[in-house]
Design an enzyme around this catalytic site. Structure first.
Site, PDB file in Angstrom:
ATOM      1  N   ASP A  16      15.650 -17.778  33.126  1.00 13.52           N
ATOM      2  CA  ASP A  16      14.643 -18.816  33.327  1.00 13.52           C
ATOM      3  C   ASP A  16      13.239 -18.199  33.394  1.00 13.52           C
ATOM      4  O   ASP A  16      13.052 -17.140  33.989  1.00 13.52           O
ATOM      5  CB  ASP A  16      14.948 -19.549  34.645  1.00 13.52           C
ATOM      6  CG  ASP A  16      14.362 -20.933  34.657  1.00 13.52           C
ATOM      7  OD1 ASP A  16      13.705 -21.321  33.681  1.00 13.52           O
ATOM      8  OD2 ASP A  16      14.551 -21.637  35.669  1.00 13.52           O
ATOM      9  N   HIS A  33       9.791 -16.756  24.629  1.00  8.22           N
ATOM     10  CA  HIS A  33      11.180 -16.669  24.164  1.00  8.22           C
ATOM     11  C   HIS A  33      11.414 -15.371  23.385  1.00  8.22           C
ATOM     12  O   HIS A  33      12.481 -14.763  23.490  1.00  8.22           O
ATOM     13  CB  HIS A  33      11.518 -17.883  23.298  1.00  8.22           C
ATOM     14  CG  HIS A  33      11.415 -19.183  24.031  1.00  8.22           C
ATOM     15  ND1 HIS A  33      11.981 -19.379  25.269  1.00  8.22           N
ATOM     16  CD2 HIS A  33      10.798 -20.365  23.695  1.00  8.22           C
ATOM     17  CE1 HIS A  33      11.731 -20.620  25.675  1.00  8.22           C
ATOM     18  NE2 HIS A  33      11.010 -21.233  24.747  1.00  8.22           N
ATOM     19  N   LEU A 127      31.965  -4.116  26.878  1.00  8.03           N
ATOM     20  CA  LEU A 127      31.344  -5.298  27.488  1.00  8.03           C
ATOM     21  C   LEU A 127      31.742  -6.537  26.698  1.00  8.03           C
ATOM     22  O   LEU A 127      31.754  -6.510  25.470  1.00  8.03           O
ATOM     23  CB  LEU A 127      29.812  -5.152  27.473  1.00  8.03           C
ATOM     24  CG  LEU A 127      29.009  -6.335  28.035  1.00  8.03           C
ATOM     25  CD1 LEU A 127      29.210  -6.438  29.547  1.00  8.03           C
ATOM     26  CD2 LEU A 127      27.515  -6.191  27.718  1.00  8.03           C
TER      27      LEU A 127
END
Length: 270
Positions: A16, A33, A127
């Protein structure tokens, strides 16, 4: 999912603050972004060394369709570029990528590109990176309930299999939200039933390996009791012995707010 990933932590992040990061610098929101993608790369590189086996990033919620069309288009162009350009690095670094959320509303061709990337990275063992796109936990739960209709007996375990679309994934151990907001925003509501919460004022583009390490150190100090008593061995004690040779210690803290003054960061789903 492979057993070696089960023994490691599942961290979910609500990224956020991208837009606020840009506006604070007098820049259009899309610049935030773009910087947010750099933060994604930083935490993906750092996660395996912090004993994180699964990392789920909230990139675009189903509510984000309400944003201006130009911003939505810019976001999906960033997603497309990320999926196209990061493929070699993901494969070389043993990262398996999967995308959760609806795919029927994605821009043309993107769902096919995602499926190809998921297939190409399926062997990743260091991962499991999950990207939430057009995601709503409520919608996912409704879909799972419809799919599970007729299952007897219906247990939390069998329901979870429907919820996760047959892809095995552990529940969330730690949920991180950047930018100072303190809410779940329809993110992994089932999987976060016993998640520890960590809120930081840092805006997502400023979040990186050091901030992720700080969150993990805070998480390691918590006493996860899962409804038991502090005096009793807890699940985390068993898991910690397996993972670190340690036991639960430190004061139990849930919904912890990081001290003010920490460098701010920001990210995707504001």
């Amino acid at each position: 999912m492979q057993s070696y990933l089960r023994k490691r932590d599942h961290v979910a992040v609500i990224m956020d603050g991208n837009g606020r990061w840009a506006l604070q610098r007098g820049l259009p929101r899309p610049y935030g972004h773009v910087e947010g993608v750099n933060a994604v790369e930083a935490v993906v590189r750092a996660a395996p060394d912090l004993n994180i086996g699964t990392l789920t990033l909230y990139a675009f919620s189903s509510d984000n369709w309400q944003r201006p069309a130009a911003e939505v288009d810019a976001l999906f162009e960033l997603f497309r570029q990320y999926f196209r350009t990061r493929r070699p690095d993901l494969i070389d670094n043993g990262v398996r990528l999967t995308v959760i959320g609806r795919r029927d509303r994605l821009p043309e061709g993107l769902a096919d590109e995602i499926a190809g990337l998921e297939a190409d990275t399926r062997a990743g063992r260091r991962l499991h990176l999950r990207i939430a796109l057009d995601y709503s936990a409520r919608h996912a739960i409704l879909e799972a309930a419809s799919s599970a209709r007729g299952d007897t007996p219906l247990t939390p375990e069998t329901f979870a299999r429907h919820l996760k679309g047959g892809v095995s994934c552990p529940d969330v151990d730690l949920l991180v939200r950047t930018s100072g907001e303190q809410r779940l925003s329809d993110f992994l509501l089932w999987e976060c039933a016993y998640a520890e919460l960590y809120f930081t004022p840092c805006l997502w583009p400023d979040f990186g390996a050091e901030e992720l390490a700080t969150a993990m150190r805070d998480y390691r100090r918590r006493n996860r009791r899962f409804g038991g008593l502090a005096e009793q061995p807890c699940r985390e004690t068993v898991a910690s012995h397996e993972r670190h040779g340690g036991a639960c210690d430190g004061a139990p803290v849930r919904g912890h707010v990081h001290p003010a003054g920490q460098e701010a960061m920001a990210g995707g789903a504001e």
